[in-house]
Each structure stands twice: as structure tokens, then as C-alpha cells.
Design a protein around this motif. Sequence first.
Motif, mmCIF file in Angstrom:
data_model
loop_
_atom_site.group_PDB
_atom_site.id
_atom_site.type_symbol
_atom_site.label_atom_id
_atom_site.label_comp_id
_atom_site.label_asym_id
_atom_site.label_seq_id
_atom_site.Cartn_x
_atom_site.Cartn_y
_atom_site.Cartn_z
ATOM 1 N N GLN A 2 -33.015 13.396 13.610
ATOM 2 C CA GLN A 2 -32.770 14.077 12.337
ATOM 3 C C GLN A 2 -33.183 15.537 12.428
ATOM 4 O O GLN A 2 -34.131 15.882 13.131
ATOM 5 C CB GLN A 2 -33.569 13.391 11.227
ATOM 6 C CG GLN A 2 -33.144 11.973 10.942
ATOM 7 C CD GLN A 2 -33.787 10.965 11.875
ATOM 8 O OE1 GLN A 2 -34.737 11.280 12.586
ATOM 9 N NE2 GLN A 2 -33.257 9.758 11.900
ATOM 10 N N THR A 3 -32.466 16.375 11.705
ATOM 11 C CA THR A 3 -32.827 17.787 11.608
ATOM 12 C C THR A 3 -32.762 18.221 10.158
ATOM 13 O O THR A 3 -32.012 17.656 9.361
ATOM 14 C CB THR A 3 -31.884 18.685 12.431
ATOM 15 O OG1 THR A 3 -30.548 18.503 11.956
ATOM 16 C CG2 THR A 3 -31.947 18.352 13.907
ATOM 17 N N VAL A 4 -33.576 19.206 9.835
ATOM 18 C CA VAL A 4 -33.616 19.768 8.488
ATOM 19 C C VAL A 4 -33.456 21.274 8.601
ATOM 20 O O VAL A 4 -34.132 21.899 9.425
ATOM 21 C CB VAL A 4 -34.947 19.422 7.791
ATOM 22 C CG1 VAL A 4 -35.025 20.080 6.427
ATOM 23 C CG2 VAL A 4 -35.119 17.911 7.673
ATOM 24 N N ASP A 26 -29.484 16.573 8.575
ATOM 25 C CA ASP A 26 -28.515 15.822 9.355
ATOM 26 C C ASP A 26 -29.142 14.486 9.745
ATOM 27 O O ASP A 26 -30.243 14.460 10.305
ATOM 28 C CB ASP A 26 -28.113 16.597 10.616
ATOM 29 C CG ASP A 26 -26.982 15.914 11.362
ATOM 30 O OD1 ASP A 26 -26.890 16.092 12.592
ATOM 31 O OD2 ASP A 26 -26.192 15.205 10.716
ATOM 32 N N THR A 27 -28.461 13.414 9.430
ATOM 33 C CA THR A 27 -28.952 12.088 9.772
ATOM 34 C C THR A 27 -27.796 11.110 9.796
ATOM 35 O O THR A 27 -26.783 11.318 9.118
ATOM 36 C CB THR A 27 -30.011 11.614 8.763
ATOM 37 O OG1 THR A 27 -30.534 10.354 9.185
ATOM 38 C CG2 THR A 27 -29.422 11.465 7.368
ATOM 39 N N VAL A 106 -40.041 15.259 9.265
ATOM 40 C CA VAL A 106 -39.254 16.275 9.959
ATOM 41 C C VAL A 106 -39.060 17.422 8.974
ATOM 42 O O VAL A 106 -38.479 17.226 7.898
ATOM 43 C CB VAL A 106 -37.901 15.711 10.417
ATOM 44 C CG1 VAL A 106 -37.085 16.801 11.094
ATOM 45 C CG2 VAL A 106 -38.101 14.530 11.349
ATOM 46 N N PHE A 107 -39.552 18.580 9.325
ATOM 47 C CA PHE A 107 -39.563 19.720 8.407
ATOM 48 C C PHE A 107 -38.457 20.722 8.718
ATOM 49 O O PHE A 107 -38.001 20.845 9.850
ATOM 50 C CB PHE A 107 -40.891 20.478 8.519
ATOM 51 C CG PHE A 107 -42.059 19.801 7.878
ATOM 52 C CD1 PHE A 107 -42.864 18.942 8.606
ATOM 53 C CD2 PHE A 107 -42.373 20.039 6.547
ATOM 54 C CE1 PHE A 107 -43.959 18.323 8.025
ATOM 55 C CE2 PHE A 107 -43.468 19.433 5.955
ATOM 56 C CZ PHE A 107 -44.265 18.572 6.700
ATOM 57 N N GLY A 108 -38.100 21.478 7.692
ATOM 58 C CA GLY A 108 -37.280 22.659 7.870
ATOM 59 C C GLY A 108 -38.151 23.852 8.206
ATOM 60 O O GLY A 108 -39.374 23.741 8.334
ATOM 61 N N LYS B 41 -40.809 29.134 12.833
ATOM 62 C CA LYS B 41 -39.987 27.950 13.069
ATOM 63 C C LYS B 41 -40.467 26.793 12.190
ATOM 64 O O LYS B 41 -41.344 26.934 11.363
ATOM 65 C CB LYS B 41 -40.040 27.571 14.543
ATOM 66 C CG LYS B 41 -39.435 28.638 15.442
ATOM 67 C CD LYS B 41 -39.255 28.127 16.844
ATOM 68 C CE LYS B 41 -38.542 29.157 17.694
ATOM 69 N NZ LYS B 41 -38.337 28.671 19.101
ATOM 70 N N GLU B 42 -39.836 25.651 12.383
ATOM 71 C CA GLU B 42 -40.178 24.503 11.549
ATOM 72 C C GLU B 42 -41.516 23.902 11.977
ATOM 73 O O GLU B 42 -41.993 24.090 13.090
ATOM 74 C CB GLU B 42 -39.078 23.440 11.629
ATOM 75 C CG GLU B 42 -38.931 22.761 12.965
ATOM 76 C CD GLU B 42 -38.005 23.489 13.908
ATOM 77 O OE1 GLU B 42 -37.756 24.705 13.709
ATOM 78 O OE2 GLU B 42 -37.529 22.863 14.860
#
Lengths: 117, 115
Positions: A2-4, A26-27, A106-108, B41-42
Motif C-alpha cells: 500500500q502507498t499513501v 493505493d491498495t 503506512v503514512f503519506g 518524506k513519509e
Amino acid sequence: AQTVTQSQPEMSVQEAETVTLSCTYDTSESDYYLFWYKQPPSRQMILVIRQEAYKQQNATENRFSVNFQKAAKSFSLKISDSQLGDAAMYFCAYRTPLGEGAQKLVFGQGTRLTINP
Amino acid sequence: EAGVTQFPSHSVIEKGQTVTLRCDPISGHDNLYWYRRVMGKEIKFLLHFVKESKQDESGMPNNRFLAERTGGTYSTLKVQPAELEDSGVYFCASSQGEAEHSPLHFGNGTRLTVT
């Protein structure tokens, strides 16, 4: 994986006005949790609002509300009647509910919000 | 109740030196997490303890990083030897139960600068 993504590194708003912070993710999963965290300068990061993906109703917490668009994988945060104390770094985060990775957020990249008096 | 405490708040060290970061979770919280935010960054997950056991250390970048939680109370994160790319803010968080049912409480973070 996953991405944020938070596409707005910085935002500013006049006190008492409304601002919206963007977040996309995105998942391939159908069930998950989404969060907005706030970190004021030199202070602890705190949870602002949480949304379960299976709930269609958008979460609200006083002046904070989200616009959760599951199909578009979008999770924006709206702050109404902005106050000086809202100035902070805001992070959008995702978490898998079960199984491997369920304990991780999962962070942005974060959005720095400035409130102009 | 006291919140999650991290020490030091700032650390500046030279490349090749060793630094140890400490995290004191909220009393009674079995779950302890380390995260890191490299500049701009994250925030990325490093690892998760349940009491003194490492539940998930999949985010640890390499073997220069060593985390411990002896006795299941406070935790330390040692970086040895430090490299320039290790600079960033290291966050600790704790929760009473599993993340699904218990909110995460974060510390203020430790800002590490490697020169």
C-alpha cells in the motif's frame, strides 16, 4: 504494497475559513482503516479522525470531517472554521485490518498547514 | 497519565558515531512501535514490540539498527555506526492492545542529525 500520497506539501488558510487537505492511496484490499494525524510544532502526533473503509458514511469530529471516496481511493480532510491551534503537520495514514502488516501504519508525506490570523 | 516520552529530543552526531534513542511508552502499554521520517518524506514503520518480543521488524533498514525492549518497558534504538542517510525524526508510539482496538499514542520524536 500500500502507498499513501499527499500531494500538497504546504497549505495555508485564513483563520475562520475552511481548508481541505488531500490524500490518495493505493491498495488492492477491500477492507482497511484510514486516519488523519496532526503534529503541532514540537508536540506529539495525535489522531484527528479515523474512517473504516466498510462504512459509507464519512467520519466527522467536531470541525474536522472527511470526504471518503472509496472507488477513487481518496480520503480528504476538511477543517471548518480554522483556528490558530490547527496549525500543524497533517499526516494521512492507512492500515490493513488483519493479517500481515495489520499493526503498521503506512503514512503519506505530510502537509504543513499554516493558519493566517 | 504520562504520555509517550522520547529522549533525547535532538541529537547531532558525526558519521561513524553511535547514538542510542530511548522511548518510554505509556505505563501498561504492551505494544511499542518505532517509526522514522526522513527529511520531507513519509513516516515509515521500523518495528513493533509486544512486551519484550519483536513482533515485526520488517521495516528496519539494515543491521546498523538495533532495537531492544528488555523487560517489556522502555525501548532503545541504537544506530551504529551512523550514516548521513540516517538523519531524520524517529517516532515512538505505544498502544495498550492491538492497533485495531487501541489507539496509538505517539511521542514527540527524536530529531537525529548525522553530519
